[in-house]
Design a protein around this motif. Structure first.
Motif, PDB file in Angstrom:
ATOM      1  N   CYS A   5      59.860  58.315  79.593  1.00 14.35           N
ATOM      2  CA  CYS A   5      60.916  58.457  80.603  1.00 14.35           C
ATOM      3  C   CYS A   5      60.367  59.154  81.846  1.00 14.35           C
ATOM      4  N   PHE A   6      60.475  58.486  82.978  1.00 17.18           N
ATOM      5  CA  PHE A   6      60.011  59.040  84.247  1.00 17.18           C
ATOM      6  C   PHE A   6      61.221  59.338  85.132  1.00 17.18           C
ATOM      7  N   PRO A   7      61.442  60.592  85.527  1.00 13.82           N
ATOM      8  CA  PRO A   7      62.505  60.914  86.497  1.00 13.82           C
ATOM      9  C   PRO A   7      62.118  60.369  87.869  1.00 13.82           C
ATOM     10  N   PHE A   8      62.552  59.177  88.174  1.00 16.57           N
ATOM     11  CA  PHE A   8      62.026  58.406  89.299  1.00 16.57           C
ATOM     12  C   PHE A   8      62.426  59.000  90.646  1.00 16.57           C
ATOM     13  N   GLU A   9      61.419  59.143  91.511  1.00 19.90           N
ATOM     14  CA  GLU A   9      61.614  59.530  92.904  1.00 19.90           C
ATOM     15  C   GLU A   9      60.587  58.787  93.737  1.00 19.90           C
ATOM     16  N   THR A  10      61.021  58.247  94.862  1.00 15.94           N
ATOM     17  CA  THR A  10      60.097  57.507  95.718  1.00 15.94           C
ATOM     18  C   THR A  10      59.101  58.448  96.387  1.00 15.94           C
ATOM     19  N   LYS A  11      57.912  57.905  96.664  1.00 17.15           N
ATOM     20  CA  LYS A  11      56.848  58.610  97.383  1.00 17.15           C
ATOM     21  C   LYS A  11      56.443  59.913  96.690  1.00 17.15           C
ATOM     22  N   LYS A  12      56.475  59.884  95.355  1.00 13.27           N
ATOM     23  CA  LYS A  12      56.110  61.084  94.610  1.00 13.27           C
ATOM     24  C   LYS A  12      55.493  60.692  93.275  1.00 13.27           C
ATOM     25  N   GLN A  13      54.354  61.309  92.947  1.00 13.64           N
ATOM     26  CA  GLN A  13      53.752  61.082  91.642  1.00 13.64           C
ATOM     27  C   GLN A  13      54.615  61.747  90.568  1.00 13.64           C
ATOM     28  N   ILE A  14      54.798  61.027  89.452  1.00 10.69           N
ATOM     29  CA  ILE A  14      55.652  61.530  88.380  1.00 10.69           C
ATOM     30  C   ILE A  14      54.893  61.456  87.065  1.00 10.69           C
ATOM     31  N   SER A  15      54.976  62.496  86.281  1.00 12.76           N
ATOM     32  CA  SER A  15      54.250  62.545  85.012  1.00 12.76           C
ATOM     33  C   SER A  15      55.197  62.762  83.842  1.00 12.76           C
ATOM     34  N   CYS A  16      54.803  62.254  82.705  1.00 12.53           N
ATOM     35  CA  CYS A  16      55.486  62.550  81.456  1.00 12.53           C
ATOM     36  C   CYS A  16      54.416  62.634  80.373  1.00 12.53           C
ATOM     37  N   SER A  17      54.753  63.192  79.249  1.00 16.30           N
ATOM     38  CA  SER A  17      53.756  63.406  78.199  1.00 16.30           C
ATOM     39  C   SER A  17      54.217  62.810  76.883  1.00 16.30           C
ATOM     40  N   MET A  18      53.252  62.517  76.038  1.00 15.30           N
ATOM     41  CA  MET A  18      53.551  62.104  74.670  1.00 15.30           C
ATOM     42  C   MET A  18      52.577  62.822  73.746  1.00 15.30           C
ATOM     43  N   GLN A  19      53.022  63.031  72.535  1.00 13.88           N
ATOM     44  CA  GLN A  19      52.210  63.760  71.562  1.00 13.88           C
ATOM     45  C   GLN A  19      51.830  62.831  70.410  1.00 13.88           C
ATOM     46  N   LEU A  20      50.555  62.843  70.085  1.00 13.90           N
ATOM     47  CA  LEU A  20      50.042  62.049  68.977  1.00 13.90           C
ATOM     48  C   LEU A  20      49.760  62.991  67.804  1.00 13.90           C
ATOM     49  N   ALA A  21      50.387  62.717  66.682  1.00 12.15           N
ATOM     50  CA  ALA A  21      50.262  63.594  65.511  1.00 12.15           C
ATOM     51  C   ALA A  21      49.533  62.867  64.386  1.00 12.15           C
ATOM     52  N   ASN A  22      48.436  63.468  63.926  1.00  6.02           N
ATOM     53  CA  ASN A  22      47.671  62.917  62.799  1.00  6.02           C
ATOM     54  C   ASN A  22      48.138  63.614  61.526  1.00  6.02           C
ATOM     55  N   ARG A  23      48.857  62.863  60.693  1.00  4.83           N
ATOM     56  CA  ARG A  23      49.388  63.446  59.462  1.00  4.83           C
ATOM     57  C   ARG A  23      48.520  63.101  58.249  1.00  4.83           C
ATOM     58  N   THR A  24      47.376  62.526  58.509  1.00  5.10           N
ATOM     59  CA  THR A  24      46.482  62.136  57.414  1.00  5.10           C
ATOM     60  C   THR A  24      45.383  63.177  57.233  1.00  5.10           C
ATOM     61  N   ASP A  25      44.534  62.932  56.239  1.00  2.00           N
ATOM     62  CA  ASP A  25      43.401  63.823  55.986  1.00  2.00           C
ATOM     63  C   ASP A  25      42.109  63.294  56.607  1.00  2.00           C
ATOM     64  N   GLY A  26      42.226  62.218  57.397  1.00  2.00           N
ATOM     65  CA  GLY A  26      41.034  61.650  58.027  1.00  2.00           C
ATOM     66  C   GLY A  26      41.055  61.832  59.529  1.00  2.00           C
ATOM     67  N   TYR A  27      39.996  61.403  60.181  1.00  2.00           N
ATOM     68  CA  TYR A  27      39.885  61.466  61.638  1.00  2.00           C
ATOM     69  C   TYR A  27      40.402  60.151  62.211  1.00  2.00           C
ATOM     70  N   ILE A  28      41.267  60.269  63.245  1.00  2.00           N
ATOM     71  CA  ILE A  28      41.894  59.093  63.833  1.00  2.00           C
ATOM     72  C   ILE A  28      41.509  59.004  65.307  1.00  2.00           C
ATOM     73  N   ALA A  29      40.906  57.867  65.676  1.00  2.00           N
ATOM     74  CA  ALA A  29      40.607  57.604  67.075  1.00  2.00           C
ATOM     75  C   ALA A  29      41.783  56.851  67.689  1.00  2.00           C
ATOM     76  N   PHE A  30      42.024  57.085  68.986  1.00  6.41           N
ATOM     77  CA  PHE A  30      43.123  56.380  69.651  1.00  6.41           C
ATOM     78  C   PHE A  30      42.668  55.875  71.014  1.00  6.41           C
ATOM     79  N   LYS A  31      43.381  54.870  71.485  1.00 10.20           N
ATOM     80  CA  LYS A  31      43.135  54.309  72.805  1.00 10.20           C
ATOM     81  C   LYS A  31      44.466  53.859  73.378  1.00 10.20           C
ATOM     82  N   VAL A  32      44.739  54.216  74.652  1.00  5.74           N
ATOM     83  CA  VAL A  32      46.012  53.903  75.294  1.00  5.74           C
ATOM     84  C   VAL A  32      45.793  52.807  76.325  1.00  5.74           C
ATOM     85  N   LYS A  33      46.616  51.751  76.243  1.00  2.87           N
ATOM     86  CA  LYS A  33      46.558  50.649  77.194  1.00  2.87           C
ATOM     87  C   LYS A  33      47.931  50.450  77.824  1.00  2.87           C
ATOM     88  N   THR A  34      47.956  49.797  78.997  1.00  7.01           N
ATOM     89  CA  THR A  34      49.217  49.541  79.682  1.00  7.01           C
ATOM     90  C   THR A  34      49.175  48.176  80.346  1.00  7.01           C
TER      91      THR A  34
END
Length: 247
Positions: A17-46
């Protein structure tokens, strides 16, 4: 998420969710949670890579830990029709070996054809109205309401209370300085009035001096003696001049 694999990373939120405003950079965050006992690699695409900046766009989440990702939307010139957005994000995750460096993450790791344990999650993008600044007067408040509101209400209430306190302090300072300002005004008015009276007295004094000099010149022109009328006039002018000088 793939139907034949378990969830490798828990993602929160599932909608960006981006609180939209013109002529202004807007940021939001997401959290990735590893609930396993192994190492998890991730990659974000758009679907709109030129429109968004993702930091980090790839990484490794250790076992039983989390990683935060910041998504920044570049400044937009216009508001889209109906505040609708068709952009989407894809978070890919895969099980990797311990000790793998982030720089060694490749696209092949997230392909099921390679025999890796992978997972995918699609995220929608929503534009929302930017939050409005809190009103200094709480609307809809009622007497006898609970003194312990919800978390969100508490935050807004604290902000409103702070704003009211600041305004109260400001008005108090204005009232505290009101009396000295009034005193200064009265003093200035008195000085101005006395200055005007002084200038008027000086003008009258100068005028009387001129008239006295004129009388003296008339007297000096007379042949012999001083006529009585001129003597009286000089005496009166002298008295008036002394009175003005005393003021």
């Amino acid at each position: 998420m793939g139907s034949d694999t378990k969830e490798l990373l828990g993602i929160e939120p599932l909608e960006l969710c981006f609180p939209f405003e013109t002529k202004k950079q807007i940021s939001c965050s997401m959290q990735l949670a590893n609930r396993t006992d192994g190492y998890i690699a991730f990659k974000v695409k758009t679907t709109s890579p030129k429109k968004y900046c993702v930091r980090p766009n790839s990484g490794i989440v250790p076992p039983r830990s989390t990683s935060d990702v910041i998504v920044t939307m570049q400044a937009q010139k216009e508001v889209p029709p109906g505040m609708q957005c068709k952009d989407k994000f894809l978070v890919q995750s895969a099980v990797v070996t311990e000790g793998l460096a982030v720089k060694d993450i490749t696209g092949e790791m997230f392909k099921k054809e390679s025999g890796n344990v992978v997972d995918e999650m699609k995220l929608k993008v929503l534009y929302v109205e930017p939050p409005r600044p809190p009103s200094p007067v709480r609307e809809g408040s009622e007497e006898g309401s609970s003194p312990r509101p919800s978390f969100s209400d508490g935050v807004y209430r604290d902000m409103e209370a702070t704003k009211e306190t600041d305004e109260t302090t400001s008005f108090s300072e204005m009232r505290a300085h009101k009396e000295p300002e009034e005193v200064n005004f009265e003093t200035s008015a008195l000085i101005s009035r006395l200055t005007e009276e002084r200038n008027s007295a000086i003008q009258q004094n100068n005028k009387l001096r001129e008239e006295l000099d004129m009388v003296r010149r008339e007297i000096s022109k007379q042949d012999g003696g001083f006529p009585f009328v001129f003597v009286v006039a000089v005496a009166l002018l002298g008295i008036l001049l002394g009175f003005v000088m005393k003021r």
